[in-house]
Design an enzyme around this catalytic site. Structure first.
Site: not given
Ligand code: NAD
Ligand code: DAU
Length: 355
Positions: A132-134, A158, A162
């Site tokens: 992630t970019d975080e 988180y 990561k």
């Molecule tokens: P998600 O939470 O929707 O899915 C995570 C999946 O991993 C689920 O299916 C869960 O059952 C599985 N999992 C969790 N713990 C596990 C374990 N110990 N063993 C096996 N499986 C396990 O997450 P997502 O949003 O699909 O993100 C996927 C990946 O991409 C993550 O590594 C996250 O850090 C990264 N990522 C997410 C975003 C975003 O915006 N969602 C952005 C950048 C990177």
């Molecule tokens: O940047 C990549 C990341 O983006 C991934 O690594 C994470 O897995 C993914 O969850 C996401 O993280 P964020 O914290 O940025 O996503 P989230 O959707 O939780 O929140 C997006 C923005 O919205 C953040 O600034 C918090 C805000 N927010 C979120 C929720 C859930 C609100 O204002 N209200 C809310 O109820």
């Protein structure tokens, strides 16, 4: 074949669906099925022999080694993680367990398998770690976007977990020669995203006439990328990425949270005029801020464009249209994932939070 971890979650499921739509190389999908993992995401693959699902933990080294021996994948793509920042604030333990210890055990299993492969298979093998970019921390309004050389400065449990996993992946390349690739992507949105994350949460609440919680003053900025574009970038990095390298992936779509929420409200006013509360924007509620809330993320994606020729296909406008349409068409999916555990989470995270 390839082995995907976390393939029942949001991005992993989109990745597998896209992968098998584009070709015939089978996928072993290893997923623990936490609250975020949902086999319904993979329903189009029911009965499809190219998808082999295994319920397991990435931290179960023996199980992973057995699977690797059995299937001999040419690549492992690691999506599995605890992924929600707010949950990491309420309970960081699971994040350390899966994202750090789990990734370590997965790397150990992969290293043990890889080190006894014949030389040609060793050379062709890849471990692609999805991050992630975080990990780069928070930007000020005038700061340049995160590049692959930006120093790590994670601010939440988180992002710290990561970051730790990224460091382990890097170390396994430098120390043991494991052929790794790491991608650091910005915020994804699109079909199958669990409604704990901003965009699906807002759509879900708006349709139900519930408050739309915006943390703080809504000025925090995220760089949004349609999930299908993230998946195409991962496929490209797997295909042509330089071993040991890191690739930042982003959509060049910086938006404040308030703009995102207002955009969704305006779209739903048109597409769903029979919601209980209209205009949907009247539901916006500014709530207590997320502790340690990062102000701004932005990705400099020039390396992946320059070296691998990848650019996103969707603009924010086209991607968000597809996303809203998907949620409107899949209210049954939303209903299934918003029962029991989800309701507990909502009452924990938002309890007493409305200002
Ligand atoms: P998600 O939470 O929707 O899915 C995570 C999946 O991993 C689920 O299916 C869960 O059952 C599985 N999992 C969790 N713990 C596990 C374990 N110990 N063993 C096996 N499986 C396990 O997450 P997502 O949003 O699909 O993100 C996927 C990946 O991409 C993550 O590594 C996250 O850090 C990264 N990522 C997410 C975003 C975003 O915006 N969602 C952005 C950048 C990177
Ligand atoms: O940047 C990549 C990341 O983006 C991934 O690594 C994470 O897995 C993914 O969850 C996401 O993280 P964020 O914290 O940025 O996503 P989230 O959707 O939780 O929140 C997006 C923005 O919205 C953040 O600034 C918090 C805000 N927010 C979120 C929720 C859930 C609100 O204002 N209200 C809310 O109820």
């Amino acid at each position: 074949m390839i082995l995907v971890t976390g393939g029942a979650g949001f991005i992993g499921a989109n990745f597998i669906l896209d992968w098998l739509a584009a070709g015939n190389e089978p996928v072993v999908n290893l997923d623990k099925l936490t609250y975020a993992g949902n086999l319904e995401n993979l329903r189009p693959l029911q009965g499809d022999a190219r998808h082999i699902f295994v319920q397991a933990d990435i931290g179960d080294r023996e199980r992973v080694e057995t699977l690797l021996r059995e299937h001999r994948p040419r690549a492992v793509i690691n999506f599995a993680a605890e992924s929600h920042v707010d949950r990491s604030i309420h309970g960081p333990g699971e994040f350390i367990q899966t994202n750090v210890v789990g990734t370590f055990n997965l790397l150990e299993a992969v290293r043990a398998h890889w080190s006894q492969l014949p030389a040609d298979e060793q050379a062709a093998f890849r471990f692609l770690h999805v991050s992630t970019d975080e990990v780069y921390g928070s930007l000020g309004p005038a700061d340049p976007a995160f590049s692959e050389t930006t120093a790590y400065a994670p601010n939440s449990p988180y992002s710290a977990s990561k970051a730790a996993s990224d460091h382990l992946v890097r170390a396994y390349h430098h120390t043991y020669g494991l052929p790794v690739l790491t991608t650091n992507c910005s915020n994804n949105y699109g079909p199958l995203q669990f409604p704990e994350k901003l965009i699906p949460l807002i759509i879900h609440n708006a349709l139900a006439g519930k408050p739309l919680p915006v943390y703080g003053d809504g000025s925090n900025v995220r760089d949004w990328l349609y999930v299908g574009d993230h998946c195409s970038a991962i496929r490209r990095v797997l295909e042509a990425g330089r071993v040991g390298d890191v690739y930042n992936i982003g959509g060049c779509n910086e938006k404040t949270n308030l703009v995102v929420v207002s955009t969704l409200c305006a779209m739903l006013d048109v597409l769903h005029p029979d919601s209980p509360v209209i205009p949907h924007g009247s539901l916006i509620a500014f709530v207590k801020d997320r502790p340690g809330h990062d102000q701004r993320y932005a990705i400099d994606a020039r390396k992946i464009e320059r070296e691998l020729g990848w650019t996103p296909s969707e603009t924010f406008e086209s991607g968000i249209k597809k996303t809203v349409a998907w949620y409107l068409d899949h209210q049954d999916w939303v209903a299934h994932v918003t029962s029991g555990e989800y309701r507990n989470w909502v009452s924990t995270n938002y309890a007493g939070n409305m200002t």
